[in-house]
Structures are given as C-alpha cells and as structure tokens.
Design a protein around this motif. Sequence first.
Motif, PDB file in Angstrom:
ATOM      1  N   ALA A   1       4.271   4.451  14.746  1.00 18.04           N
ATOM      2  CA  ALA A   1       4.473   3.352  13.793  1.00 18.04           C
ATOM      3  C   ALA A   1       3.420   3.397  12.691  1.00 18.04           C
ATOM      4  O   ALA A   1       3.738   3.184  11.516  1.00 18.04           O
ATOM      5  N   ALA A   2       2.175   3.701  13.049  1.00 20.47           N
ATOM      6  CA  ALA A   2       1.111   3.802  12.037  1.00 20.47           C
ATOM      7  C   ALA A   2       1.395   4.939  11.067  1.00 20.47           C
ATOM      8  O   ALA A   2       1.188   4.812   9.854  1.00 20.47           O
ATOM      9  N   LEU A   3       1.883   6.076  11.567  1.00 15.69           N
ATOM     10  CA  LEU A   3       2.236   7.195  10.690  1.00 15.69           C
ATOM     11  C   LEU A   3       3.407   6.836   9.774  1.00 15.69           C
ATOM     12  O   LEU A   3       3.427   7.230   8.598  1.00 15.69           O
ATOM     13  N   ALA A   4       4.384   6.098  10.291  1.00 15.50           N
ATOM     14  CA  ALA A   4       5.524   5.699   9.469  1.00 15.50           C
ATOM     15  C   ALA A   4       5.082   4.750   8.355  1.00 15.50           C
ATOM     16  O   ALA A   4       5.511   4.885   7.197  1.00 15.50           O
TER      17      ALA A   4
ATOM     18  N   GLY B   1       3.169   6.744   5.766  1.00 14.89           N
ATOM     19  CA  GLY B   1       4.100   7.512   4.940  1.00 14.89           C
ATOM     20  C   GLY B   1       4.789   6.650   3.902  1.00 14.89           C
ATOM     21  O   GLY B   1       4.964   7.055   2.746  1.00 14.89           O
ATOM     22  N   ALA B   2       5.183   5.441   4.302  1.00 14.13           N
ATOM     23  CA  ALA B   2       5.831   4.532   3.351  1.00 14.13           C
ATOM     24  C   ALA B   2       4.864   4.108   2.248  1.00 14.13           C
ATOM     25  O   ALA B   2       5.232   4.061   1.071  1.00 14.13           O
ATOM     26  N   VAL B   3       3.626   3.823   2.622  1.00 11.38           N
ATOM     27  CA  VAL B   3       2.624   3.440   1.619  1.00 11.38           C
ATOM     28  C   VAL B   3       2.348   4.601   0.682  1.00 11.38           C
ATOM     29  O   VAL B   3       2.230   4.425  -0.544  1.00 11.38           O
TER      30      VAL B   3
ATOM     31  N   PRO C   1       7.228   1.745  -6.938  1.00 10.31           N
ATOM     32  CA  PRO C   1       8.210   0.945  -6.204  1.00 10.31           C
ATOM     33  C   PRO C   1       9.631   1.051  -6.742  1.00 10.31           C
ATOM     34  O   PRO C   1      10.587   0.985  -5.982  1.00 10.31           O
ATOM     35  N   ALA C   2       9.801   1.234  -8.053  1.00 10.10           N
ATOM     36  CA  ALA C   2      11.158   1.275  -8.617  1.00 10.10           C
ATOM     37  C   ALA C   2      11.920   2.490  -8.105  1.00 10.10           C
ATOM     38  O   ALA C   2      13.097   2.390  -7.737  1.00 10.10           O
TER      39      ALA C   2
ATOM     40  N   ALA D   1      15.151   2.378  -5.630  1.00  8.90           N
ATOM     41  CA  ALA D   1      16.407   2.985  -6.086  1.00  8.90           C
ATOM     42  C   ALA D   1      16.923   3.992  -5.064  1.00  8.90           C
ATOM     43  O   ALA D   1      18.118   4.044  -4.770  1.00  8.90           O
ATOM     44  N   ARG D   2      16.020   4.796  -4.509  1.00  7.82           N
ATOM     45  CA  ARG D   2      16.444   5.780  -3.500  1.00  7.82           C
ATOM     46  C   ARG D   2      16.914   5.103  -2.220  1.00  7.82           C
ATOM     47  O   ARG D   2      17.889   5.533  -1.608  1.00  7.82           O
ATOM     48  N   SER D   3      16.208   4.054  -1.809  1.00  8.77           N
ATOM     49  CA  SER D   3      16.622   3.374  -0.584  1.00  8.77           C
ATOM     50  C   SER D   3      17.976   2.692  -0.776  1.00  8.77           C
ATOM     51  O   SER D   3      18.812   2.705   0.124  1.00  8.77           O
TER      52      SER D   3
END
Length: 113
Positions: free
Chosen positions: A79-82, A85-87, A95-96, A100-102
């Motif tokens: 979970a910490a790695l996920a 990775g998101a950050v 963020p845009a 958009a990709r999500s």
Amino acid sequence: MSDDLELADLLGEAPPSAADPSFRFDVLSRVAERRRRRAAQGRALNQVAAFVALGAVFPVLQAAGLNWADAQPMLMAAAALAVAGAVALLTIQGPAVVLARSRALLRAPLLRA
C-alpha cells in the motif's frame, strides 16, 4: 463481401437468385451479432477467471500457513508503494493529465459495451 455465395456461406443458406440488399444486411447483422456475443463471452470469462483466482488466493495462502498477522506488514508495504507511485505520478505529470488518463481508463470499458 460483395459475393452473395460468400455471404450465404456465412449463414448456411442458399443465396437468392438476384442480388438482394436485405439478404446482405441480414448476413452482416448476424455476423456482427455473433462477433458481439463472442466478445461479451470473452469478457465474461476473463472476469470469472479473475474472481476465481482472487478467491482461490486466500484459502491457498491460509493453507500454506500465512495468516493475517503475518501478511499485514507485506500488505502495508504494498500500500505504501502504491501511494508513493500515485504521488510520483501526480508530481511528474500534473493532476490534469493524471485525471484525464484515469477518466479515459474508466470510460474505455463503457465505450466497448
């Protein structure tokens, strides 16, 4: 697919004596329906296989002697790695672009249906 004999082979029926646009439309609509049905069956089988694999993981791990207390540190690390990775993705691309990709990833399965 302009030959009526070729189209009749797809249906398994004898072609009409003259060119018939409704016959060709029927053949193409049946072929398209079969293609959609096969694609839907493939998606359904993939989903069933994923759920079966996910459901089989927990009993197999439990039979191997891994319980929740032993697995908790590994899950916390994953979970910490996920989150990291998101950050990192948000920091690098902004963020845009990430939103958009999500949205595109979430919208793609709906457009295929």
